[in-house]
Motif scaffolding. Structure first.
Motif, PDB file in Angstrom:
ATOM      1  N   ASP A  36       0.850  -1.186   0.000  1.00 47.32           N
ATOM      2  CA  ASP A  36       0.000   0.000   0.000  1.00 47.32           C
ATOM      3  C   ASP A  36       0.889   1.240   0.000  1.00 47.32           C
ATOM      4  N   ILE A  37       0.414   2.332  -0.621  1.00 52.92           N
ATOM      5  CA  ILE A  37       1.287   3.448  -0.961  1.00 52.92           C
ATOM      6  C   ILE A  37       0.715   4.775  -0.478  1.00 52.92           C
ATOM      7  N   ALA A  38       1.570   5.600   0.133  1.00 46.96           N
ATOM      8  CA  ALA A  38       1.312   7.027   0.327  1.00 46.96           C
ATOM      9  C   ALA A  38       2.372   7.768  -0.473  1.00 46.96           C
ATOM     10  N   LEU A  39       1.940   8.621  -1.392  1.00 52.57           N
ATOM     11  CA  LEU A  39       2.896   9.322  -2.245  1.00 52.57           C
ATOM     12  C   LEU A  39       2.571  10.797  -2.323  1.00 52.57           C
ATOM     13  N   CYS A  40       3.616  11.598  -2.491  1.00 56.45           N
ATOM     14  CA  CYS A  40       3.418  13.015  -2.774  1.00 56.45           C
ATOM     15  C   CYS A  40       4.215  13.379  -4.010  1.00 56.45           C
ATOM     16  N   ASP A  41       3.782  14.435  -4.663  1.00 57.46           N
ATOM     17  CA  ASP A  41       4.441  14.922  -5.870  1.00 57.46           C
ATOM     18  C   ASP A  41       3.947  16.351  -6.096  1.00 57.46           C
ATOM     19  N   ILE A  42       4.556  17.048  -7.048  1.00 62.64           N
ATOM     20  CA  ILE A  42       4.126  18.419  -7.339  1.00 62.64           C
ATOM     21  C   ILE A  42       3.095  18.468  -8.455  1.00 62.64           C
ATOM     22  N   ASP A  43       2.872  17.353  -9.137  1.00 63.96           N
ATOM     23  CA  ASP A  43       2.021  17.321 -10.328  1.00 63.96           C
ATOM     24  C   ASP A  43       0.698  16.636 -10.016  1.00 63.96           C
ATOM     25  N   ASP A  44      -0.380  17.422  -9.907  1.00 59.51           N
ATOM     26  CA  ASP A  44      -1.696  16.869  -9.570  1.00 59.51           C
ATOM     27  C   ASP A  44      -2.156  15.817 -10.569  1.00 59.51           C
ATOM     28  N   GLU A  45      -1.940  16.084 -11.857  1.00 59.27           N
ATOM     29  CA  GLU A  45      -2.400  15.157 -12.884  1.00 59.27           C
ATOM     30  C   GLU A  45      -1.713  13.808 -12.759  1.00 59.27           C
ATOM     31  N   SER A  46      -0.406  13.831 -12.530  1.00 58.79           N
ATOM     32  CA  SER A  46       0.341  12.575 -12.367  1.00 58.79           C
ATOM     33  C   SER A  46      -0.082  11.849 -11.100  1.00 58.79           C
ATOM     34  N   ILE A  47      -0.358  12.608 -10.038  1.00 58.34           N
ATOM     35  CA  ILE A  47      -0.822  11.992  -8.792  1.00 58.34           C
ATOM     36  C   ILE A  47      -2.126  11.242  -9.026  1.00 58.34           C
ATOM     37  N   ALA A  48      -3.064  11.902  -9.729  1.00 58.83           N
ATOM     38  CA  ALA A  48      -4.361  11.264  -9.975  1.00 58.83           C
ATOM     39  C   ALA A  48      -4.204  10.010 -10.823  1.00 58.83           C
ATOM     40  N   ARG A  49      -3.356  10.074 -11.854  1.00 60.81           N
ATOM     41  CA  ARG A  49      -3.194   8.926 -12.744  1.00 60.81           C
ATOM     42  C   ARG A  49      -2.529   7.754 -12.019  1.00 60.81           C
ATOM     43  N   THR A  50      -1.433   8.023 -11.315  1.00 58.07           N
ATOM     44  CA  THR A  50      -0.718   6.938 -10.639  1.00 58.07           C
ATOM     45  C   THR A  50      -1.562   6.362  -9.503  1.00 58.07           C
ATOM     46  N   SER A  51      -2.271   7.211  -8.776  1.00 60.66           N
ATOM     47  CA  SER A  51      -3.131   6.726  -7.695  1.00 60.66           C
ATOM     48  C   SER A  51      -4.218   5.810  -8.239  1.00 60.66           C
ATOM     49  N   ALA A  52      -4.791   6.190  -9.384  1.00 63.38           N
ATOM     50  CA  ALA A  52      -5.837   5.352  -9.990  1.00 63.38           C
ATOM     51  C   ALA A  52      -5.274   3.999 -10.404  1.00 63.38           C
ATOM     52  N   GLU A  53      -4.063   3.999 -10.959  1.00 65.67           N
ATOM     53  CA  GLU A  53      -3.437   2.730 -11.358  1.00 65.67           C
ATOM     54  C   GLU A  53      -3.195   1.839 -10.146  1.00 65.67           C
ATOM     55  N   LEU A  54      -2.775   2.424  -9.049  1.00 69.85           N
ATOM     56  CA  LEU A  54      -2.527   1.639  -7.842  1.00 69.85           C
ATOM     57  C   LEU A  54      -3.827   1.097  -7.248  1.00 69.85           C
ATOM     58  N   ARG A  55      -4.860   1.912  -7.247  1.00 70.71           N
ATOM     59  CA  ARG A  55      -6.153   1.434  -6.735  1.00 70.71           C
ATOM     60  C   ARG A  55      -6.710   0.307  -7.592  1.00 70.71           C
ATOM     61  N   ALA A  56      -6.440   0.381  -8.901  1.00 69.85           N
ATOM     62  CA  ALA A  56      -6.891  -0.693  -9.788  1.00 69.85           C
ATOM     63  C   ALA A  56      -6.201  -2.015  -9.453  1.00 69.85           C
ATOM     64  N   MET A  57      -5.041  -1.953  -8.808  1.00 72.01           N
ATOM     65  CA  MET A  57      -4.350  -3.159  -8.353  1.00 72.01           C
ATOM     66  C   MET A  57      -4.919  -3.666  -7.026  1.00 72.01           C
ATOM     67  N   GLY A  58      -5.829  -2.887  -6.417  1.00 73.95           N
ATOM     68  CA  GLY A  58      -6.364  -3.256  -5.119  1.00 73.95           C
ATOM     69  C   GLY A  58      -5.606  -2.685  -3.948  1.00 73.95           C
ATOM     70  N   ARG A  59      -4.759  -1.687  -4.215  1.00 72.48           N
ATOM     71  CA  ARG A  59      -3.952  -1.106  -3.148  1.00 72.48           C
ATOM     72  C   ARG A  59      -4.677   0.052  -2.467  1.00 72.48           C
ATOM     73  N   ARG A  60      -4.400   0.240  -1.185  1.00 71.77           N
ATOM     74  CA  ARG A  60      -4.785   1.462  -0.491  1.00 71.77           C
ATOM     75  C   ARG A  60      -3.795   2.554  -0.891  1.00 71.77           C
TER      76      ARG A  60
END
Length: 295
Positions: A38-62
């Motif tokens: 499970d992942i907590a991540l920060c970054d400066i790019d909102d768009e990249s955060i949304a995309r990567t977070s969605a990919e991780l959730r699709a794997m079943g991750r928190r």
């Protein structure tokens, strides 16, 4: 589940990634997510955060994805406050953020130099200060992976302050490996060299950037064959694999080490396969290349 998954024992663990939404950070986040972390991540790019977070959730991750500039202490502290509420403890920290612009030292302002130091060393200190109590909460130690660079290990003209800051991160990490060892917390480093990424491209100023863009791919392939023993630079997924290894129980007795993921460039120490010298590998060209260049 294969034998490496069993021995790596990453499934069910929790990781914080600083700069984890794009480029190398994204690759590391997805690799850890794919291993059950499970992942907590920060970054400066909102768009990249949304995309990567969605990919991780699709794997079943928190997933906790938060916009924050890690070089700003208040923003970094706020992210860690959110992460502490999201997880009751963590097992892994990966500090990916870094970068600079190639420029002679005397052309860089005091502000430029201060930014290089903060972006490549200063925030790492604060990130680890916040992360260690969260790592201790797990009760089973943990792993910190700090990204440094090959430039920390050579005289890197055009990258002087960046190289110095990364060298500081390297030695700081080694010292912290000694201090945190009794807590079961390992501290290791990954040192890339040339890796295809937007960040590396942005580090090259004009006019070289335009000249590089005009060079066809086959020229780059030949250049890498001259410079890199394995003939090609690693890609982001290769660096992510190194993160997986250092985060996992496969590396449970490894701490204070620098893992050079660079196709062998660090081991070569400037040796090149010159194109017109029949396989000669020397730091300087021999007669065949000299004739082509200057004859």
């Amino acid at each position: 589940m294969g034998i490496l998954d069993c021995r790596g024992a990453l499934a069910g663990r929790r990781a914080v990634l600083i700069g984890g939404a794009a480029g190398i950070g994204r690759a590391a986040a997805l690799a850890l997510g794919g291993a059950g972390v499970d992942i907590a991540l920060c970054d400066i790019d909102d768009e990249s955060i949304a995309r990567t977070s969605a990919e991780l959730r699709a794997m079943g991750r928190r997933v906790l994805g938060m916009q924050a500039d890690a070089t700003q202490p208040r923003q970094l502290a706020q992210f860690y406050s959110e992460a502490a509420h999201f997880f009751d403890g963590i097992d892994t920290l990966v500090n990916v953020v870094g970068g600079t612009c190639m420029q002679p030292f005397m052309d860089r302002s005091e502000r430029d130099c201060a930014d290089d130091i903060q972006r490549n060393f200063g925030y790492v200190i604060e990130s680890m200060r916040h992360a260690v109590p969260l790592l201790q909460r797990s009760g089973r130690g943990g792993s910190i992976v700090n990204f440094t660079t090959i430039e920390a290990h050579r005289g890197a003209g055009g990258f002087a302050v960046y190289a110095g800051a990364k060298a500081a991160t390297t030695n700081f990490s080694k010292a912290m490996a000694w201090e945190l060892g009794p807590l079961g917390i390992r501290v290791n480093m990954i040192a890339p060299d040339t890796t295809p990424s937007a960040g590396n491209a942005a580090a090259i100023p004009e006019p070289w950037r335009s000249l590089n863009a005009d060079a066809p791919p086959e020229w780059w392939a030949k250049a890498f064959q001259m410079y890199i023993p394995l003939q090609a630079p690693p890609v982001a997924d290769d660096l992510a694999n190194a993160v997986l290894f250092l985060a996992s129980d496969l590396a449970k007795s490894i701490t204070g080490q620098v893992l050079h993921v660079d196709g062998g460039a660090a081991s070569a120490l400037g040796m090149l396969r010159w194109p017109y010298d029949e396989g000669a590998t020397l730091p300087v060209p021999m007669g065949g290349t000299l004739r082509k260049l200057f004859g």
